[in-house]
Structures are given as structure tokens and as C-alpha cells.
Design an enzyme around this catalytic site. Structure first.
Site, PDB file in Angstrom:
ATOM      1  N   HIS A 168       0.894  -1.276  -0.090  1.00  0.00           N
ATOM      2  CA  HIS A 168       0.035  -0.037  -0.035  1.00  0.00           C
ATOM      3  C   HIS A 168       0.785   1.244  -0.138  1.00  0.00           C
ATOM      4  O   HIS A 168       1.902   1.139   0.816  1.00  0.00           O
ATOM      5  CB  HIS A 168      -0.658  -0.085   1.325  1.00  0.00           C
ATOM      6  CG  HIS A 168      -2.187  -0.823   1.423  1.00  0.00           C
ATOM      7  ND1 HIS A 168      -2.639  -1.334   2.239  1.00  0.00           N
ATOM      8  CD2 HIS A 168      -3.027  -1.007   0.311  1.00  0.00           C
ATOM      9  CE1 HIS A 168      -3.791  -2.153   1.945  1.00  0.00           C
ATOM     10  NE2 HIS A 168      -4.223  -1.785   0.817  1.00  0.00           N
ATOM     11  N   CYS A 264      -2.214   3.390   9.096  1.00  0.00           N
ATOM     12  CA  CYS A 264      -3.403   2.314   8.707  1.00  0.00           C
ATOM     13  C   CYS A 264      -4.355   2.198   9.537  1.00  0.00           C
ATOM     14  O   CYS A 264      -5.477   1.765   9.101  1.00  0.00           O
ATOM     15  CB  CYS A 264      -2.771   0.793   8.448  1.00  0.00           C
ATOM     16  SG  CYS A 264      -1.222   0.489   7.279  1.00  0.00           S
TER      17      CYS A 264
HETATM   18  N1  ARG Z   1      -3.628  -6.985   6.501  1.00  0.00           N
HETATM   19  C1  ARG Z   1      -4.232  -5.590   6.087  1.00  0.00           C
HETATM   20  C2  ARG Z   1      -4.340  -5.956   4.379  1.00  0.00           C
HETATM   21  O1  ARG Z   1      -3.360  -6.732   3.956  1.00  0.00           O
HETATM   22  C3  ARG Z   1      -3.510  -4.563   6.334  1.00  0.00           C
HETATM   23  C4  ARG Z   1      -3.971  -3.202   5.816  1.00  0.00           C
HETATM   24  C5  ARG Z   1      -2.887  -1.919   6.021  1.00  0.00           C
HETATM   25  N2  ARG Z   1      -3.619  -0.857   5.804  1.00  0.00           N
HETATM   26  C6  ARG Z   1      -2.795   0.053   5.218  1.00  0.00           C
HETATM   27  N3  ARG Z   1      -3.394   1.139   4.857  1.00  0.00           N
HETATM   28  N4  ARG Z   1      -1.734  -0.098   4.826  1.00  0.00           N
HETATM   29  O2  ARG Z   1      -5.176  -5.285   3.730  1.00  0.00           O
END
Ligand code: ARG
Length: 705
Positions: A168, A264
Site C-alpha cells: 500500500h 493504517c
Molecule cells: N492486513 C491488512 C491488509 O493486508 C493490512 C492493511 C494495512 N493498511 C494500510 N493502509 N496499509 O489489507
């Protein structure tokens, strides 16, 4: 709480690592402690709640990653683009987030079912609100960026994520107050890094190293001068302090096991709209279309490169590929830019490449009346070598006298458009400004033609390590063939030559070309004529014996003696008449009625009586002589060749020969497909050319017999 900032969080009642959808989760299934997670979350909550408002969304059983509210959607003003999760494991969160947004009175935009976009996890606003950085490559599909741009009416800069650990955008990229940027460059491809560097000045870029990156240092919550994160090295803290930021660390190790940390776990709900929309009519974006042999000719990639290099960004909205070799392709490209100046510069270059506004967006060219003779408004459109049309009262009009570095003047009565030089502008002239209502026609060769003529390539030989004698020969063959054909068909060939032609022993060959009717005009400066005449009369060129290659005693006076003799006669032509000048390049011109023009220079030797020292008059003379040319040979003269290049519209074949690759490149840079550059000794080139013409003649005689 000190500000009107709002964040959305979701308590980790149902949090755990239940599945693997990113590399951090691997090996961590059911390995996180709910108790520790709750404690860590509570601390983060407290730190933020001390500085901003925190809203809460109700956690839902069965959706453990719902704690990561950054992925709920992307908010700007009262609009929100709801996330479309890539993985089914998270898709069930969508309706709950939607409900929350709606309850807050937001206008919710939803993406089509198969177009993933993971909200603020992959889209981060520049903290000044100037544009949106959006990631793609893992969770978010590039195509979603266009819709986001449209719905939120903001420029989107797409960044390509390359490292799956940073799946991300918010795991490796964090815009901070004051235009600063905290980021991990290796997470992005080269193109994206360039884009970042173009938008964020070096003193504002805080690039971090891998150890900090894997501690999720970029996954930070920024409230004014405070940066809240899991952990930072002392070095990073020091660098942030230097930039005026204070780091607040709060361990979030339980959430790292799921691939998330501070940022996050939050969603910034109050993303301010840009205070004063510096853009007229909202977003600065333009859509253009291009048609032709786009791939074969490399036009699209050139267009996209120049948009990026110019500081803009693009989106290819439509691309229809011509499937057969002979069929053309067409592309619709949306160009966006941070300000008008950048947009203007990009559009001007795109027009050169043949891009046109969509039919429904087409406008008349903008005209401004000249109020000071010889001076144009600052945003005048400067002309190019390509055939150009301008739209006047709804009608496309072809520009006459096409040349480079001019302005386009439209006559008042019936629409006639003409290229004019700045210095020729008269008060009352109507000139075109901006880039509306202008289009240029690029002939884009298809693959077969391009290959057959090997155009626009540079051929290197002598001085370069590559042995490409054969390639020079190929060009010579082609030029010889062209010269023959043009002579037989009554075409027109001009030669622009520098004194090096004489120094390198090419004088006799050039003389022969003139004598045999291959040349219809000769352009040069004072020097070529002086050296040619010196050689004809005294056997030296600048005092060097042309047969022995050595300096002659008293030779330094030779060129002055030559000049003096011609001055005594009054002109080159009368020197020929009086039998003073009996051979050489200029002699052949006089004898064969080939007009020549010598544009004077600053060098203080002479000048010859024929040399025009009024450069404006000389330029006009050049322009007159090259009118209607089919082929121009540019032989080792940089400035005169560039001058001629600027006066000549696209479509005229140019062959530029110079030992200096930089000169050749400079001329080939005009980008016209018809230019050929040859890096070689010009004397040698001319001798090969003459030999090749002889061969053609013999073949001709043989085949006739
Ligand atoms: N386990 C979640 C996923 O893989 C973690 C999300 C993390 N969020 C972020 N904005 N980076 O989607």
C-alpha cells in the site's frame, strides 16, 4: 485536542491475523495477542485524541482487518470514494464503511465491481492539497485513478509500487506538513521516483533506509509538527527534527503482524479542499487525441515522456491499436498539470507531435492584436517546421510559409494564416497566442517505410569505435540516387557548405556536382568562398598547401591576397569574367548560373564584395534560395545549417554531414523524419558521392547501349 482535525478509527475487538493477503501476515496466523493489540491501539488512540478529534466506527465480527480504517475509502471535502477491496477477505468491510460515511452526510462514490482501489491506504493527499499521490501495482488498479481524479476533481499522480512488502502506498510514503515528504524510494519504480523528484524539491525529501522502512516509519500519522509512528531510528528522528518535526513513538508490533501500523489504523476524515482553487474552471486537465502509426513511430511514448518530463501527468483513456501493419492506431490521452505554465509548455509540445483536442473541445485559435511593432505578447505560439492548421471562425486554415521560430499571423478579412518572424510584426497584426485551435500534421511512417529509408538515424564513422563504413556508403548510395533522380526530374537541391569542405579536399568534388547540374543553390558564409578562391588562385586553403598538406611560407597572407584580388575586380562574377578566377566552387556557380548567397560573419577578413553583411538581408536571401527545395545537403557548417533548418518546413529532405556528432545530432533533433545525419569527414563524403554518381552514370550508359 488542539485542532479541528478528525480521524476515524476502529477498536480492535475482533482483530487478529486470520489469513494471508500480504507478506507480513505470512507465518503470523493466530500469532497476535488480542490483549497486547488492544493496549497498543489504546495508546495510539490516546496520542491522537490528545491532538485531534477521533471518530469511531463499530467493529464487526468476522472482519478482523477492519481496524485498518485507512482502507475504508478516500475522503476529500464531503466526497468520498469508497474502497473496492482486491481480496474477498476484506470485501465484507465495504458496506459498514459505506454506512458510516453516509451517516456523516458524505457523498459516496463507488467504483465498478472489478476495479480495486483501497482508499487512503493507496491515496495520499499532498498536505497542501495541491494534488493526490496514488499508488498502484498491488492492491489498487491504475484504472481507478482516473475515476478518483474525476470524482474528487483533483490531479492524481500515479506511483508504481514495486516491492510487495510495501503493497500500500501508505507503507512507504508519507506527505508531511509544509510540503515535506517522508518516503522509501526503493519501493517505487524509476519513473515514479522521477515524478516524485519533480514535484518535491530535494530539501523537502526525507528518504529513509530499509531498517526504518520495515519498522513502518513511513506509516505515520502527521498532525501539524508531530509525526506519530511505531518506531524510528535516532538518525531518522534527527533528520525529522532538523525539518522541524517531533517524532512520537508508540509500539504497534501486534499490527505489524498484519502488515499495518499507525497510519493504517486511522483515516483522516477532514481532508481540506485546496483553499483557493488556483485553477480556472477547476482541475487543470486537457484531453487530446493522437492518430497514426503511433507505435511504429514511437509517437505515443514520446508524448507520454514529454508530459512526464514537463512536470505533468497523464492517463491513457483509450487506445485503439491498429492491428495490421498498415492500419493506424489512435489514443486519447488526458493530460493534467499543476499550473497553467506547465500545461501550456506541455500542450505546445504535444501539438508538435500531432495531438489534437477532442472535437467537442475544439475552439478557435486565440488572437491578440500587436500594439508594438516587432514585439509579440508573451504567450505567443511559436511555429514549428510541421505543416500546421489553425482554427479561425470554426474553420481550419492551413498556415502558409511554414517555418520554425515564427509566430502565426491571421489576416482580418478572409482567414489567411501566415508564419511571420517577430521582427516583421506590424502594429495591428493579429497573432495567435496559447495553444487552442492549433493542430499540426505529422506524417508518421509505418514500420515498413521507416525501415526501408533508415531515416532520422545517425550514422557514425571515423572517430567512433563502431566500424560503420558500410552504413556511410549506404547513405551515399541513397543520396546519389536522390541527386540523380532530382536532376532528371527538374527538382531542386541546395547545398549549405562551410570552409571545411575546402580544407578536407572536397572543393573539387563540390565543384563537379555544381558543374554537372546536381546543385541549384549554394549557401554559405564569407569563409567558404574565401578558402575556395584562395585554393583556386594559390593552391592553399588558409595557407596550407592542399596537395602536400603542409604550411606554405607566407601562406598566412594567402586568404587576404585572394580577397584583395576579388575586391579589385568588384565581385566574384567579374573576377570570373576577367579571367582572374578560373576554377573552384564559386567559379562553377558563376559559370553554371547557380545562385549563391554568402551570409557574412563576425570574422574580420574581408569581406568579399559579394558577402552580405546585413544579416537580416542575408536571411531573406537564404529563405528565397531554399524555397521549393526537395533536398538540402548541409556540409560541415553548424550555424548556417541550423539557420537553414529553421527556415525549412518539414517534408524537405536534409542530409547533414559533419565530423562532430553534436552538430549532426543538433540538426537531427528537429525530429523530422526526413533528416539524416552522417558523422564523417566531409571531403571523404563528397568523394564517395561523386564516385557513386559516376557509377550510376556508367550503369546508365551500359543499360542504354
Ligand atoms: N492486513 C491488512 C491488509 O493486508 C493490512 C492493511 C494495512 N493498511 C494500510 N493502509 N496499509 O489489507
Amino acid at each position: 485536542m488542539t485542532s479541528a482535525l478528525r480521524f476515524l478509527m476502529c477498536a480492535p475487538h475482533h482483530y487478529e491475523v486470520d489469513y494471508v493477503i500480504n507478506p507480513w501476515m505470512e507465518g503470523n496466523i493466530h500469532r497476535s495477542s488480542l490483549e497486547a493489540a488492544q493496549e497498543q491501539w489504546q495508546s495510539l488512540y490516546q496520542i491522537i485524541a490528545d491532538r485531534a478529534n477521533v471518530d469511531l466506527v463499530k467493529p464487526q465480527p468476522g472482519w478482523p482487518d477492519m481496524v485498518f480504517t485507512a482502507n475504508a475509502g478516500l475522503i476529500l471535502g464531503n466526497r468520498v470514494v469508497l474502497s473496492r477491496f482486491l481480496h474477498p477477505e476484506r470485501q465484507g468491510e465495504e458496506p459498514f464503511f459505506k454506512e458510516w460515511f453516509e451517516a456523516q452526510g458524505h457523498q459516496v462514490f463507488t467504483l465498478p465491481p472489478e476495479l480495486p482501489f483501497e482508499g487512503a491506504g493507496d491515496a495520499l493527499l499532498d498536505r497542501e492539497g495541491r494534488w493526490l499521490w496514488a499508488g498502484y501495482g498491488f492492491r489498487t488498479e491504475l484504472d481507478s485513478h482516473g475515476l478518483v481524479a474525476q470524482w474528487l476533481n483533483i490531479e492524481v499522480l500515479s506511483l508504481h509500487l514495486m516491492d510487495e512488502r510495501f503493497y500500500h502506498l501508505d507503507t512507504c510514503f508519507c506527505p508531511l506538513t509544509g510540503g515535506y515528504l517522508l518516503y522509501y524510494p526503493p519501493a517505487f519504480d524509476a519513473y515514479s521516483n522521477r515524478l516524485i523528484e519533480m514535484r518535491v524539491p530535494p530539501e523537502k525529501r526525507i528518504a529513509i533506509d530499509e531498517p526504518d522502512a520495515i519498522n513502518f516509519a513511513c506509516n505515520a500519522v502527521n498532525v501539524d509538527r508531530i509525526v506519530i509512528m511505531n518506531q524510528a531510528s535516532d538518525e531518522l528522528k534527527a533528520r525529522l527534527a532538523e525539518a522541524g518535526f517531533e517524532v512520537v513513538e508508540t509500539p504497534l508490533t501486534e499490527f505489524l503482524k498484519a502488515g499495518g501500523a499507525a497510519k493504517c489504523l486511522t483515516l483522516r476524515v477532514t481532508e481540506p479542499l485546496h483553499p483557493e482553487p488556483a485553477r480556472e474552471g477547476g482541475l487543470l486537465a486537457r484531453t487530446v487525441t493522437m492518430t497514426g502509426h503511433l507505435l511504429d513511430s514511437g509517437l505515443v511514448s514520446r508524448a507520454l515522456d514529454l508530459i512526464m518530463e514537463g512536470g505533468g501527468s497523464f492517463q491513457v483513456l483509450n487506445f485503439s491499436l491498429g492491428e495490421q501493419r498498415q492500419s493506424t492506431s489512435s489514443a486519447e490521452i488526458r493530460v493534467s498539470a499543476p499550473d497553467r505554465e506547465v500545461m501550456d509548455e506541455i500542450m505546445a509540445q504535444l501539438i508538435d507531435l500531432g495531438a489534437v483536442a477532442l472535437p467537442e473541445d475544439q475552439q478557435d485559435a486565440r488572437l491578440v492584436t500587436i500594439t508594438q511593432a516587432g514585439v509579440a505578447p508573451d504567450d505567443f505560439y511559436s511555429s514549428t517546421i510541421y505543416p500546421t492548421e489553425v482554427r479561425v471562425r470554426g474553420q481550419w486554415v492551413r498556415v502558409q510559409g511554414q517555418r520554425m521560430d515564427g509566430v502565426i499571423v491571421v489576416s482580418a478579412s478572409e482567414p489567411v494564416a501566415t508564419c511571420k518572424l517577430l521582427r516583421d510584426l506590424a502594429v495591428g497584426d493579429q497573432v495567435i497566442v496559447g495553444y487552442d485551435g492549433i493542430r499540426s500534421v505529422r506524417s508518421t511512417k509505418d514500420r515498413s517505410r521507416a525501415a526501408a529509408t533508415a531515416t532520422a538515424e545517425e550514422f557514425s564513422f571515423m572517430g567512433s569505435g563502431v566500424s560503420s563504413e558500410r552504413r556511410v556508403e549506404l547513405i551515399v548510395e541513397q543520396v546519389a540516387w536522390d541527386l540523380r533522380r532530382l536532376r532528371d526530374q527538374g527538382g531542386k537541391v541546395a547545398v549549405v557548405a562551410g570552409p571545411v569542405v575546402i580544407h578536407t579536399g572536397g572543393g573539387d568534388h563540390l565543384g563537379r556536382l555544381i558543374r554537372e547540374g546536381y546543385v541549384q543553390a549554394l549557401l554559405g558564409g564569407n569563409a567558404i568562398a574565401v578558402h575556395d578562391i584562395e585554393q583556386a588562385m594559390l593552391g592553399t586553403s588558409l595557407g596550407v598547401d592542399m596537395k602536400q598538406g603542409t604550411s606554405v611560407r607566407g601562406g598566412h597572407r594567402h586568404h587576404l591576397r585572394a580577397i584583395n584580388s576579388i575586391r579589385r575586380c568588384g565581385s566574384i562574377a567579374s573576377a570570373v569574367e576577367q579571367g582572374v578566377l578560373t576554377r573552384g566552387v564559386l567559379y562553377e556557380c558563376v559559370k553554371n548560373n547557380v545562385p549563391f548567397s554568402l551570409a557574412g560573419s563576425i570574422r574580420d577578413d574581408g569581406p568579399l564584395p559579394d558577402t552580405k553583411m546585413d544579416l537580416i538581408a542575408a536571411q531573406a536571401d537564404y529563405a528565397r534560395l531554399i524555397e521549393g527545395c526537395d533536398l538540402i545537403l548541409m556540409l560541415s557548417t553548424m550555424l548556417h545549417a541550423i539557420g537553414v533548418g529553421n527556415m525549412t518546413p518539414a517534408g524537405v529532405k536534409m542530409v547533414c554531414v559533419d565530423i562532430n556528432p553534436a552538430v549532426v545530432t543538433k540538426l537531427a533533433d528537429r525530429g523530422s523524419l526526413e533528416s539524416i545525419g552522417v558523422v564523417t569527414d566531409v571531403g571523404l563524403f563528397l568523394s564517395l558521392l561523386v564516385k557513386q554518381l559516376d557509377r550510376l552514370t556508367q550503369r546508365h550508359i551500359v543499360s542504354k547501349a
